[in-house]
Design a protein around this motif. Structure first.
Motif, mmCIF file in Angstrom:
data_model
loop_
_atom_site.group_PDB
_atom_site.id
_atom_site.type_symbol
_atom_site.label_atom_id
_atom_site.label_comp_id
_atom_site.label_asym_id
_atom_site.label_seq_id
_atom_site.Cartn_x
_atom_site.Cartn_y
_atom_site.Cartn_z
ATOM 1 N N TRP A 154 45.432 -49.201 14.408
ATOM 2 C CA TRP A 154 43.991 -50.134 14.985
ATOM 3 C C TRP A 154 44.834 -51.135 15.296
ATOM 4 O O TRP A 154 44.281 -52.453 14.882
ATOM 5 N N TRP A 155 45.463 -50.988 16.290
ATOM 6 C CA TRP A 155 45.704 -52.140 16.850
ATOM 7 C C TRP A 155 47.145 -52.979 16.895
ATOM 8 O O TRP A 155 46.996 -54.303 16.663
ATOM 9 N N THR A 156 47.812 -52.706 15.337
ATOM 10 C CA THR A 156 48.593 -53.646 15.060
ATOM 11 C C THR A 156 49.500 -53.718 14.989
ATOM 12 O O THR A 156 50.525 -54.893 15.478
ATOM 13 N N ASP B 186 43.372 -63.198 4.885
ATOM 14 C CA ASP B 186 44.475 -62.074 4.646
ATOM 15 C C ASP B 186 43.314 -60.672 5.442
ATOM 16 O O ASP B 186 43.257 -59.817 5.332
ATOM 17 N N SER B 187 42.225 -60.972 6.417
ATOM 18 C CA SER B 187 41.589 -60.041 7.237
ATOM 19 C C SER B 187 41.115 -60.915 8.099
ATOM 20 O O SER B 187 40.782 -62.076 8.008
ATOM 21 N N GLY B 188 40.533 -59.963 8.957
ATOM 22 C CA GLY B 188 40.397 -60.887 10.093
ATOM 23 C C GLY B 188 38.798 -60.625 10.160
ATOM 24 O O GLY B 188 38.205 -62.684 10.774
ATOM 25 N N SER B 189 37.879 -60.452 9.604
ATOM 26 C CA SER B 189 36.445 -60.843 8.879
ATOM 27 C C SER B 189 36.766 -61.869 8.204
ATOM 28 O O SER B 189 35.816 -62.856 8.977
ATOM 29 N N VAL B 190 37.332 -62.114 7.305
ATOM 30 C CA VAL B 190 37.183 -63.487 7.007
ATOM 31 C C VAL B 190 38.000 -64.721 7.234
ATOM 32 O O VAL B 190 37.365 -65.579 7.481
ATOM 33 N N SER B 191 38.652 -64.593 8.531
ATOM 34 C CA SER B 191 38.993 -65.481 9.441
ATOM 35 C C SER B 191 37.944 -65.746 10.136
ATOM 36 O O SER B 191 37.644 -67.497 10.713
ATOM 37 N N VAL B 192 36.623 -64.717 10.763
ATOM 38 C CA VAL B 192 35.873 -64.898 11.687
ATOM 39 C C VAL B 192 34.761 -66.096 10.843
ATOM 40 O O VAL B 192 33.941 -66.808 11.046
ATOM 41 N N GLU B 193 34.796 -65.415 9.397
ATOM 42 C CA GLU B 193 33.804 -65.947 8.318
ATOM 43 C C GLU B 193 34.494 -67.795 8.084
ATOM 44 O O GLU B 193 33.639 -68.291 8.095
ATOM 45 N N GLY C 146 29.566 -57.299 20.990
ATOM 46 C CA GLY C 146 30.503 -57.234 20.338
ATOM 47 C C GLY C 146 30.237 -56.913 19.183
ATOM 48 O O GLY C 146 29.721 -55.666 18.359
ATOM 49 N N TYR C 147 32.299 -56.742 18.541
ATOM 50 C CA TYR C 147 31.879 -57.166 17.332
ATOM 51 C C TYR C 147 33.232 -58.041 16.355
ATOM 52 O O TYR C 147 34.885 -58.501 16.952
ATOM 53 N N HIS C 148 32.979 -58.232 14.797
ATOM 54 C CA HIS C 148 33.563 -59.370 14.754
ATOM 55 C C HIS C 148 33.860 -59.272 13.320
ATOM 56 O O HIS C 148 34.855 -59.834 12.109
ATOM 57 N N GLY C 149 33.986 -58.111 12.693
ATOM 58 C CA GLY C 149 33.707 -58.243 11.120
ATOM 59 C C GLY C 149 32.641 -57.411 10.343
ATOM 60 O O GLY C 149 31.386 -56.845 11.131
ATOM 61 N N ASP C 150 33.189 -56.949 9.367
ATOM 62 C CA ASP C 150 32.431 -55.839 8.331
ATOM 63 C C ASP C 150 31.576 -56.658 7.252
ATOM 64 O O ASP C 150 30.892 -56.120 6.300
ATOM 65 N N VAL D 180 32.215 -65.835 20.754
ATOM 66 C CA VAL D 180 32.902 -63.876 21.802
ATOM 67 C C VAL D 180 34.262 -63.522 21.688
ATOM 68 O O VAL D 180 35.257 -64.316 21.481
ATOM 69 N N GLU D 181 34.641 -62.595 21.618
ATOM 70 C CA GLU D 181 36.147 -61.798 21.962
ATOM 71 C C GLU D 181 35.586 -62.062 23.748
ATOM 72 O O GLU D 181 35.074 -61.218 24.299
ATOM 73 N N PRO D 182 37.224 -62.571 23.604
ATOM 74 C CA PRO D 182 37.889 -62.667 25.360
ATOM 75 C C PRO D 182 38.244 -61.631 25.797
ATOM 76 O O PRO D 182 38.937 -60.928 25.384
ATOM 77 N N LEU E 58 37.040 -68.387 19.821
ATOM 78 C CA LEU E 58 36.755 -66.985 20.440
ATOM 79 C C LEU E 58 37.220 -66.793 19.834
ATOM 80 O O LEU E 58 38.457 -66.596 18.018
ATOM 81 N N ASP E 59 37.181 -65.411 19.013
ATOM 82 C CA ASP E 59 37.556 -64.327 18.301
ATOM 83 C C ASP E 59 39.301 -63.698 19.027
ATOM 84 O O ASP E 59 38.239 -62.435 20.173
ATOM 85 N N GLU E 60 39.851 -63.579 19.491
ATOM 86 C CA GLU E 60 41.129 -62.397 19.781
ATOM 87 C C GLU E 60 41.903 -61.952 18.710
ATOM 88 O O GLU E 60 43.106 -61.936 18.699
ATOM 89 N N ILE E 61 41.458 -61.922 17.677
ATOM 90 C CA ILE E 61 41.709 -60.759 17.027
ATOM 91 C C ILE E 61 42.430 -59.256 17.639
ATOM 92 O O ILE E 61 43.295 -59.178 17.204
ATOM 93 N N PHE E 62 41.443 -58.714 18.299
ATOM 94 C CA PHE E 62 42.049 -57.219 18.944
ATOM 95 C C PHE E 62 43.203 -58.130 20.477
ATOM 96 O O PHE E 62 44.410 -57.903 20.511
ATOM 97 N N THR E 63 42.382 -58.824 20.991
ATOM 98 C CA THR E 63 43.407 -59.365 22.296
ATOM 99 C C THR E 63 44.329 -60.501 22.148
ATOM 100 O O THR E 63 44.698 -60.479 23.024
ATOM 101 N N SER F 163 44.355 -62.209 14.248
ATOM 102 C CA SER F 163 44.781 -61.037 13.376
ATOM 103 C C SER F 163 45.548 -59.854 13.695
ATOM 104 O O SER F 163 46.330 -60.159 14.464
ATOM 105 N N LYS F 164 45.008 -58.562 13.038
ATOM 106 C CA LYS F 164 45.491 -57.174 14.351
ATOM 107 C C LYS F 164 47.035 -57.376 14.456
ATOM 108 O O LYS F 164 48.001 -57.389 13.261
ATOM 109 N N ALA F 165 47.186 -57.879 15.509
ATOM 110 C CA ALA F 165 49.031 -58.188 15.743
ATOM 111 C C ALA F 165 49.534 -59.075 14.970
ATOM 112 O O ALA F 165 50.886 -58.969 15.193
HETATM 113 C C1 PLP Z 1 38.765 -55.988 13.357
HETATM 114 C C2 PLP Z 1 38.706 -57.431 13.869
HETATM 115 C C3 PLP Z 1 37.705 -57.889 13.162
HETATM 116 C C4 PLP Z 1 37.621 -57.432 11.927
HETATM 117 O O1 PLP Z 1 39.543 -57.888 11.300
HETATM 118 P P1 PLP Z 1 39.152 -57.056 9.627
HETATM 119 O O2 PLP Z 1 40.684 -57.522 9.051
HETATM 120 O O3 PLP Z 1 39.009 -56.024 10.054
HETATM 121 O O4 PLP Z 1 38.564 -57.543 9.233
HETATM 122 C C5 PLP Z 1 37.047 -58.805 13.986
HETATM 123 N N1 PLP Z 1 37.354 -59.014 15.195
HETATM 124 C C6 PLP Z 1 37.290 -57.816 16.058
HETATM 125 C C7 PLP Z 1 37.387 -58.656 17.787
HETATM 126 C C8 PLP Z 1 38.540 -57.670 16.029
HETATM 127 O O5 PLP Z 1 38.768 -56.515 16.924
#
Ligand code: PLP
Length: 423
Positions: free
Chosen positions: A57-59, A115-122, A149-153, A209-211, A243-248, A272-274
């Motif tokens: 998952w891109w990490t 400790d997770s991407g979703s929470v960092s967006v929250e 867009g996708y920012h978490g679950d 936004v995810e850039p 900017l949500d750079e969790i993936f990028t 987060s992620k990587a």
């Molecule tokens: C994966 C992802 C999240 C959520 O991260 P989790 O660690 O799964 O909660 C949020 N934003 C982006 C852009 C992601 O790729």
């Protein structure tokens, strides 16, 4: 769900107690069992070896079990695996905060660990909203996010995901009513975006936004030029840009951070992620000085009211510091450029296959978009038969390998995709 045989005891006994993500548990085929990882390879309990096309998952951007990360985490494990971060700090956390801020543009200079991407967006959304509440502005509580867009679950982040691809229809009224606009990529969408902004600016706390790449929403790319007007709009209407750079983040799109390509500085960025090189769970929300200053006051209630139990876990921070060492000492961005060429060449032949709608690459991301995928489970099994770990979703098959993947491993992946999609 019946298990393949022969399988270890733990698999037989534990599987009936596991609930897997994004899976219809009644019909899902049995998950494969991983026993060990190394570089870009996953060894299964039955002895088979798969090449990981998605880097967990891109990490896992440096590949699995990188010796430098292992050494640093082992050292941290011996001295202090964990300690609370409330009223107390530690070297791996503070070193990491400083190093992230040194790498980030502008005055992004305050790091909040989760400790997770979703929470960092929250946390980013809470920062944006509370920075207004602290000034007595009670009406600026909504977030403008984008289609695709996708920012978490989590409940709050589901509400800022694409309303059609996301879980809006499933959860309906339970989700906060956020504002979802088209990404302003052409004349029509730019007009629609500005109309929405004009109408809602008075109630907005932030634009999110995810850039460059909308990742889990379908690996949709947009040009860096799309982002500058977002920065300008945020300034004009006095809302924050998140900017949500969790993936990028961390090289995936060819630069260390995607925002560098647009030459813009967000007010808040999420990572987060990587971040830890795929070894430990960690995320960071980094704010600019003016955002942080909105929380400074004589009033204790103006503090940022958030604090995950495992925030800034020392093992995770040690892993992230080791990952940054590797970006300093090894040619990761050059490797991304090489991977881009190999992905572009390797996936080119998919263009002419029936049912293929688009083939695109950016940095170390390669995407084959299909008209539709009717049975993703079966497709996944076909990739496994080719020795590839590839996880199709929606209507796309994609590769986001480790930056350290070898040329021949990458070739096996692109050839595997062509073979499976030809069949
Ligand atoms: C994966 C992802 C999240 C959520 O991260 P989790 O660690 O799964 O909660 C949020 N934003 C982006 C852009 C992601 O790729």
């Amino acid at each position: 769900m019946t298990a393949p045989s022969p399988t270890p005891d733990w698999y037989q006994q534990g599987l009936p107690h596991i609930w897997l993500p994004y899976s219809q548990m009644q019909t899902i085929s049995p998950p494969i069992a991983a026993a060990a990882t190394h570089g870009s390879r996953i060894t299964l309990t039955d002895g088979r070896e798969l090449i990981d096309g998605v880097a967990a998952w891109w990490t896992a951007c440096h590949g699995y079990n990188h010796p430098h990360i292992r050494t640093c985490v082992q050292h941290q494990l011996e001295t202090m695996p964990h300690v609370m971060f409330g009223g107390m700090v530690h070297e791996p956390g503070l070193r990491l905060a400083k190093r992230l801020c040194d790498r980030l543009p502008g005055d992004l200079e305050r790091v909040f660990f989760t400790d997770s991407g979703s929470v960092s967006v929250e946390v980013a959304m809470k920062m944006a909203i509370q920075s207004r509440l602290n000034k007595g502005e009670t009406r600026r509580t909504r977030i403008l996010a984008f289609r695709g867009g996708y920012h978490g679950d989590t409940l709050a982040t589901m509400a800022v995901c694409d309303p059609e691809e996301g879980m809006h229809h499933l959860y309906g009224d339970v989700l906060a009513q956020q504002i979802i606009a088209p990404l302003p990529c052409d004349d029509a969408s730019t007009q629609a975006f500005h109309a929405i902004l004009e109408r809602h600016a008075h109630e907005l706390a932030a634009i999110l936004v995810e850039p460059l790449v909308q990742g889990a929403g379908g690996m949709l790319f947009h040009a860096p030029e799309v982002l500058r007007p977002l920065r300008e709009a945020a300034d004009r209407y006095d809302v924050l840009l998140i900017l949500d750079e969790i993936f990028t983040g961390f090289g995936r799109t060819g630069t260390f951070f995607a925002c560098e390509q647009a030459g813009i500085v967000p007010d808040i960025i999420t990572l987060s992620k990587a971040l830890t090189g795929g070894t430990m769970a960690l995320a960071a929300t980094v704010a600019r000085r003016h955002v942080f200053e909105a929380f400074l006051s004589d009033n204790p209630e103006h503090a940022l009211m958030h604090g995950p139990t495992f925030m800034a876990n020392p093992l995770a921070c040690a892993s992230a510091n080791a990952s940054l060492d590797l970006f300093d000492t090894e040619p990761r961005l050059e490797q991304v450029a090489t991977i881009n060429t190999a992905l572009t060449d390797g996936l080119k032949a998919c263009r002419t296959l029936p049912g293929v709608r688009d083939v695109r690459t950016l940095g170390a991301i390669g995407v084959v978009e299909l008209d539709r995928i009717s049975n993703p489970d079966r497709l996944r099994q076909a990739f496994i038969a080719q020795g590839c770990w590839v996880r199709p979703f929606r209507n796309i098959v994609y590769l986001t390998p480790a930056f350290t993947i070898s040329e021949s491993e990458l070739h096996t992946l692109t050839r595997g995709i062509h073979t499976v999609l030809s069949a």
